[in-house]
Write a protein that holds these residues in place. Structure first.
Motif, PDB file in Angstrom:
ATOM      1  N   ARG A 101       3.942  -0.326  -1.597  1.00  0.00           N
ATOM      2  CA  ARG A 101       3.830  -0.613  -0.122  1.00  0.00           C
ATOM      3  C   ARG A 101       4.608   0.469   0.371  1.00  0.00           C
ATOM      4  NH1 ARG A 101       5.988  -4.208   2.033  1.00  0.00           N
ATOM      5  NH2 ARG A 101       4.756  -4.526   3.979  1.00  0.00           N
ATOM      6  N   LEU A 102       4.469   1.447   1.248  1.00  0.00           N
ATOM      7  CA  LEU A 102       5.576   2.298   1.805  1.00  0.00           C
ATOM      8  C   LEU A 102       5.330   2.324   3.250  1.00  0.00           C
ATOM      9  CD1 LEU A 102       3.733   3.761  -0.498  1.00  0.00           C
ATOM     10  CD2 LEU A 102       5.838   5.274  -0.519  1.00  0.00           C
ATOM     11  N   ARG A 128       4.510   4.983  10.086  1.00  0.00           N
ATOM     12  CA  ARG A 128       3.409   5.207   9.312  1.00  0.00           C
ATOM     13  C   ARG A 128       3.475   4.302   7.882  1.00  0.00           C
ATOM     14  NH1 ARG A 128       2.034  11.383   6.719  1.00  0.00           N
ATOM     15  NH2 ARG A 128       0.316  10.673   5.446  1.00  0.00           N
ATOM     16  N   TYR A 129       2.345   3.703   7.433  1.00  0.00           N
ATOM     17  CA  TYR A 129       2.040   2.875   6.335  1.00  0.00           C
ATOM     18  C   TYR A 129       1.004   3.377   5.369  1.00  0.00           C
ATOM     19  CZ  TYR A 129       1.091  -1.263   3.870  1.00  0.00           C
ATOM     20  OH  TYR A 129       0.811  -2.417   2.879  1.00  0.00           O
ATOM     21  N   ALA A 130       1.495   3.023   4.042  1.00  0.00           N
ATOM     22  CA  ALA A 130       0.550   3.245   3.009  1.00  0.00           C
ATOM     23  C   ALA A 130       0.563   2.121   2.105  1.00  0.00           C
ATOM     24  CB  ALA A 130       0.627   4.604   2.219  1.00  0.00           C
ATOM     25  N   VAL A 141      -6.344   3.061  -2.152  1.00  0.00           N
ATOM     26  CA  VAL A 141      -5.152   3.299  -1.135  1.00  0.00           C
ATOM     27  C   VAL A 141      -5.852   3.013   0.304  1.00  0.00           C
ATOM     28  CG1 VAL A 141      -3.953   5.317   0.135  1.00  0.00           C
ATOM     29  CG2 VAL A 141      -4.388   5.499  -2.610  1.00  0.00           C
ATOM     30  N   CYS A 142      -4.973   2.497   1.117  1.00  0.00           N
ATOM     31  CA  CYS A 142      -5.004   2.193   2.548  1.00  0.00           C
ATOM     32  C   CYS A 142      -3.806   2.905   3.439  1.00  0.00           C
ATOM     33  CB  CYS A 142      -5.182   0.905   2.958  1.00  0.00           C
ATOM     34  SG  CYS A 142      -3.723  -0.147   3.024  1.00  0.00           S
ATOM     35  N   SER A 143      -4.140   3.597   4.394  1.00  0.00           N
ATOM     36  CA  SER A 143      -3.133   4.149   5.271  1.00  0.00           C
ATOM     37  C   SER A 143      -3.151   3.467   6.541  1.00  0.00           C
ATOM     38  CB  SER A 143      -3.391   5.744   5.584  1.00  0.00           C
ATOM     39  OG  SER A 143      -3.695   6.242   4.199  1.00  0.00           O
ATOM     40  N   GLY A 144      -2.080   3.740   7.270  1.00  0.00           N
ATOM     41  CA  GLY A 144      -2.015   3.184   8.736  1.00  0.00           C
ATOM     42  C   GLY A 144      -0.871   3.585   9.449  1.00  0.00           C
ATOM     43  N   ILE A 145      -0.857   2.783  10.651  1.00  0.00           N
ATOM     44  CA  ILE A 145       0.146   2.761  11.646  1.00  0.00           C
ATOM     45  C   ILE A 145       0.786   1.573  11.987  1.00  0.00           C
ATOM     46  CG2 ILE A 145      -0.209   5.090  12.657  1.00  0.00           C
ATOM     47  CD1 ILE A 145      -1.545   3.893  14.915  1.00  0.00           C
ATOM     48  N   ALA A 183      -2.674  -0.871  12.537  1.00  0.00           N
ATOM     49  CA  ALA A 183      -4.063  -0.531  12.131  1.00  0.00           C
ATOM     50  C   ALA A 183      -4.059   0.026  10.692  1.00  0.00           C
ATOM     51  CB  ALA A 183      -4.570   0.746  12.982  1.00  0.00           C
ATOM     52  N   ARG A 184      -5.049  -0.172  10.023  1.00  0.00           N
ATOM     53  CA  ARG A 184      -5.181   0.132   8.423  1.00  0.00           C
ATOM     54  C   ARG A 184      -6.392   0.795   8.280  1.00  0.00           C
ATOM     55  NH1 ARG A 184      -0.338  -0.808   9.122  1.00  0.00           N
ATOM     56  NH2 ARG A 184       0.786  -2.431   7.971  1.00  0.00           N
TER      57      ARG A 184
END
Length: 296
Positions: A101-102, A128-130, A141-145, A183-184
């Motif tokens: 998790r980042l 920002r999220y990953a 992978v999922c990305s997000g805010i 959000a992801r």
């Protein structure tokens, strides 16, 4: 009835990493991350017998995060997470699955006399999220805010809702709508090849914000769906969007006790309790996400 060990994992949580890239003697780039690593695999012996022969110390995980950050300029956080996850699985036979998790915290350059200062920043809002999963089935992978607070002062209504004898909320056709977006969005495991993670992130973030602003909202649920639908419509390679939208309530203040009229100008902003709207928008033909994918 037997007692057995269930699913388990362990790791190092919230490694604080600041990566400074010195592009010149004065021009610098700054990346500020929280990195969490979690490993699972053939680890029953340490739980059942206290045998640590297959346990990689969490301090080593922390060291790997820092060492990989030094090897080269830091890539997009999704790519950095994939490199870490693949390393832990490839380097240690007892480990078959790694989750990373980042969270990237934004820093904005401080304005100077002739433009943005080359090496001075002020911390921005939102993050920002990953989330990365690498295991026997491959990588996902999922990305997000997250923590992106938005508000619109018009274009929002709420009426026609279910009532009972405990309902006191009055319907409205004009209200402030505010939320803190989490959000992801994810790609399916079948999506292969190089990815421009930064461009995809910027497009999704901008689409979410634009749709929140432009959608005439009859409910926060309707807005949630419109935001997720817009992201999928613009990026065909994405399979699903998950959104968590707390309703940051703004209530008009009754000023009549002071002999004043409030014409929709003075509000009380409350932080709790709050309505919490959650939902996902997905393509009906997309494969399901792995249960182990770290959405949060």
């Amino acid at each position: 009835m037997a007692i057995v060990l269930g699913p388990n994992r362990y790791g190092k949580a919230e490694v604080r990493l600041v990566r400074l890239t010195r592009t010149s003697t004065t021009e610098h780039e700054l990346c500020d991350l929280d990195v969490s690593v979690s490993l699972s695999g053939d680890l029953a012996d340490t739980h059942l017998r206290g045998d640590n022969a297959k346990v990689l110390p969490t301090d080593t995980m922390r060291a790997v995060v820092y060492a990989f950050a030094q090897d080269e300029p830091l890539p997009a956080i999704e790519e950095f997470g994939l490199r870490l996850a693949r390393h832990f699985v490839a380097a240690h036979a007892p480990i078959d699955t790694a989750r990373v998790r980042l969270v990237e915290h934004p820093w904005l350059r401080i304005p100077a006399g002739d433009g943005p200062h080359p090496h001075a920043w002020i911390r921005g809002s939102g993050a920002r999220y990953a989330g990365v999963l690498h295991g026997p089935a491959g990588s996902e992978v999922c990305s997000g805010i997250q923590d992106v607070t938005v508000l619109k002062s018009a274009g929002s209504e709420f009426h026609g809702f279910l009532t009972d004898r405990y309902t006191t909320l009055a319907p409205t056709r004009d209200r402030i709508l505010s939320t803190s977006i989490e959000a992801r969005w994810r790609r399916p495991r079948t999506c292969t090849g190089p990815t421009d993670w930064d461009a995809s992130f910027r497009t999704a973030r901008d689409t979410l914000l634009r749709t929140f602003a432009e959608t005439h909202s009859l409910s926060l649920q309707q807005t949630l769906y419109a935001m997720g639908e817009a992201v999928l419509a613009e990026q065909a390679e994405l399979a699903e969007v998950r959104l968590t939208l707390p309703n940051r309530h703004h209530y008009p203040v009754d000023l009549s006790a002071y002999g004043q009229e409030n014409a929709g100008e003075v509000y009380e902003a409350t932080d709790r309790p709050y309505g919490l709207i959650e939902g996902s928008v997905r393509r009906d033909d997309a494969p399901e996400a792995s249960a182990e994918l770290p959405w949060e």
